[in-house]
Structure formats: structure tokens, C-alpha cells
Design a protein around this motif. Structure first.
Motif, mmCIF file in Angstrom:
data_model
loop_
_atom_site.group_PDB
_atom_site.id
_atom_site.type_symbol
_atom_site.label_atom_id
_atom_site.label_comp_id
_atom_site.label_asym_id
_atom_site.label_seq_id
_atom_site.Cartn_x
_atom_site.Cartn_y
_atom_site.Cartn_z
ATOM 1 N N PRO A 158 -16.772 -0.474 3.991
ATOM 2 C CA PRO A 158 -15.932 0.392 3.169
ATOM 3 C C PRO A 158 -16.339 0.298 1.697
ATOM 4 O O PRO A 158 -16.598 -0.785 1.196
ATOM 5 N N GLU A 159 -16.430 1.444 1.039
ATOM 6 C CA GLU A 159 -16.788 1.515 -0.375
ATOM 7 C C GLU A 159 -15.937 2.585 -1.053
ATOM 8 O O GLU A 159 -16.438 3.651 -1.415
ATOM 9 N N PRO A 160 -14.624 2.339 -1.203
ATOM 10 C CA PRO A 160 -13.758 3.357 -1.800
ATOM 11 C C PRO A 160 -14.195 3.705 -3.224
ATOM 12 O O PRO A 160 -14.718 2.857 -3.939
ATOM 13 N N SER A 190 -12.346 13.584 1.915
ATOM 14 C CA SER A 190 -11.489 14.192 0.911
ATOM 15 C C SER A 190 -10.180 13.419 0.724
ATOM 16 O O SER A 190 -9.484 13.620 -0.256
ATOM 17 N N ASP A 191 -9.867 12.508 1.647
ATOM 18 C CA ASP A 191 -8.631 11.733 1.566
ATOM 19 C C ASP A 191 -8.634 10.812 0.349
ATOM 20 O O ASP A 191 -9.623 10.140 0.084
ATOM 21 N N VAL A 192 -7.523 10.767 -0.379
ATOM 22 C CA VAL A 192 -7.346 9.807 -1.467
ATOM 23 C C VAL A 192 -6.045 9.060 -1.243
ATOM 24 O O VAL A 192 -5.054 9.631 -0.791
ATOM 25 N N LEU A 193 -6.071 7.778 -1.559
ATOM 26 C CA LEU A 193 -4.898 6.921 -1.390
ATOM 27 C C LEU A 193 -4.656 6.145 -2.680
ATOM 28 O O LEU A 193 -5.578 5.928 -3.467
ATOM 29 N N SER A 194 -3.440 5.689 -2.873
ATOM 30 C CA SER A 194 -3.103 4.985 -4.110
ATOM 31 C C SER A 194 -3.567 3.530 -4.107
ATOM 32 O O SER A 194 -3.686 2.925 -5.156
ATOM 33 N N SER A 195 -3.850 2.976 -2.956
ATOM 34 C CA SER A 195 -4.238 1.575 -2.852
ATOM 35 C C SER A 195 -5.681 1.441 -2.364
ATOM 36 O O SER A 195 -6.078 2.085 -1.394
ATOM 37 N N LYS A 196 -6.444 0.582 -3.024
ATOM 38 C CA LYS A 196 -7.827 0.350 -2.636
ATOM 39 C C LYS A 196 -7.890 -0.272 -1.237
ATOM 40 O O LYS A 196 -8.725 0.113 -0.422
ATOM 41 N N SER A 197 -7.000 -1.208 -0.954
ATOM 42 C CA SER A 197 -7.016 -1.851 0.366
ATOM 43 C C SER A 197 -6.647 -0.857 1.463
ATOM 44 O O SER A 197 -7.213 -0.906 2.563
ATOM 45 N N ASP A 198 -5.726 0.074 1.178
ATOM 46 C CA ASP A 198 -5.385 1.110 2.163
ATOM 47 C C ASP A 198 -6.576 2.035 2.414
ATOM 48 O O ASP A 198 -6.826 2.451 3.542
ATOM 49 N N GLY A 216 -6.946 6.979 -10.831
ATOM 50 C CA GLY A 216 -5.875 6.078 -10.424
ATOM 51 C C GLY A 216 -5.669 5.999 -8.915
ATOM 52 O O GLY A 216 -4.771 5.307 -8.450
ATOM 53 N N GLN A 217 -6.490 6.710 -8.166
ATOM 54 C CA GLN A 217 -6.425 6.653 -6.710
ATOM 55 C C GLN A 217 -7.806 6.295 -6.177
ATOM 56 O O GLN A 217 -8.757 6.168 -6.941
#
Length: 91
Positions: A31-33, A62-70, A38-39
Motif C-alpha cells: 500500500p502506498e496511499p 479514485s477513492d479517498v479516505l480521511s485516514s492513512k491507515s484506512d 488532508g485525505q
């Protein structure tokens, strides 16, 4: 000029965090977010050694999440799903 760049932060280069790859059915999932506003955008690589050569499939979703671990967790889940759906024939 180099002094001014250092003084104002111009010489800072982003460092890439080392992530321990996850092994799944002979593939390595990394994984390399990507940080964006801020997301974190879901991104990463799936690699596998074939005939003595490392093959790699990089993807950005295209998905973005607020948490890096998520974002890392979802990337791993989606990678496993991709490997399963393609019957391991990614390359």
C-alpha cells in the motif's frame, strides 16, 4: 541561493515511508496511499516474480479516505479482490 531555499523550506524533499509488503497467494501487496488535501487516495503496487523477473502492477484509485491507515487497509482488500478475480493472471 541554497541558503535561502533551506531557510524557507525549499530544499525539503518528501521522504517515502517504507511499508512492509503483505504476501497474498504468491503476490506482494504494497500500500502506498497518496496524500491529497488532508485525505489519502488509495494507491499501491502488486508485485510478483515471474521467470526470475520482478513484475509490478501499480494502481491509483479514485477513492479517498480521511485516514492513512484506512486507505492502506482498503488498498490491501481491493488488491486481494483484484488478484482473486483475475485468477492471479495480472501480468
Amino acid at each position: 541561493m541554497g541558503f535561502l531555499s533551506k531557510l524557507f523550506g525549499g530544499s525539503k524533499t518528501p521522504t517515502k515511508e517504507e511499508v512492509e509488503p503483505i504476501e497474498y497467494n504468491g503476490f506482494l501487496i504494497c500500500p502506498e496511499p497518496i496524500a491529497e488535501g488532508g485525505q489519502y487516495r488509495i494507491a499501491g503496487q502488486i508485485t510478483k516474480e515471474l521467470d526470475g523477473e520482478m513484475k509490478s502492477h501499480r494502481f491509483i484509485r479514485s477513492d479517498v479516505l480521511s485516514s492513512k491507515s484506512d486507505a492502506c487497509e482498503l488498498m490491501v482488500k481491493k488488491s486481494k479482490m483484484f488478484i482473486d478475480q483475475s485468477s492471479g493472471k495480472i501480468f
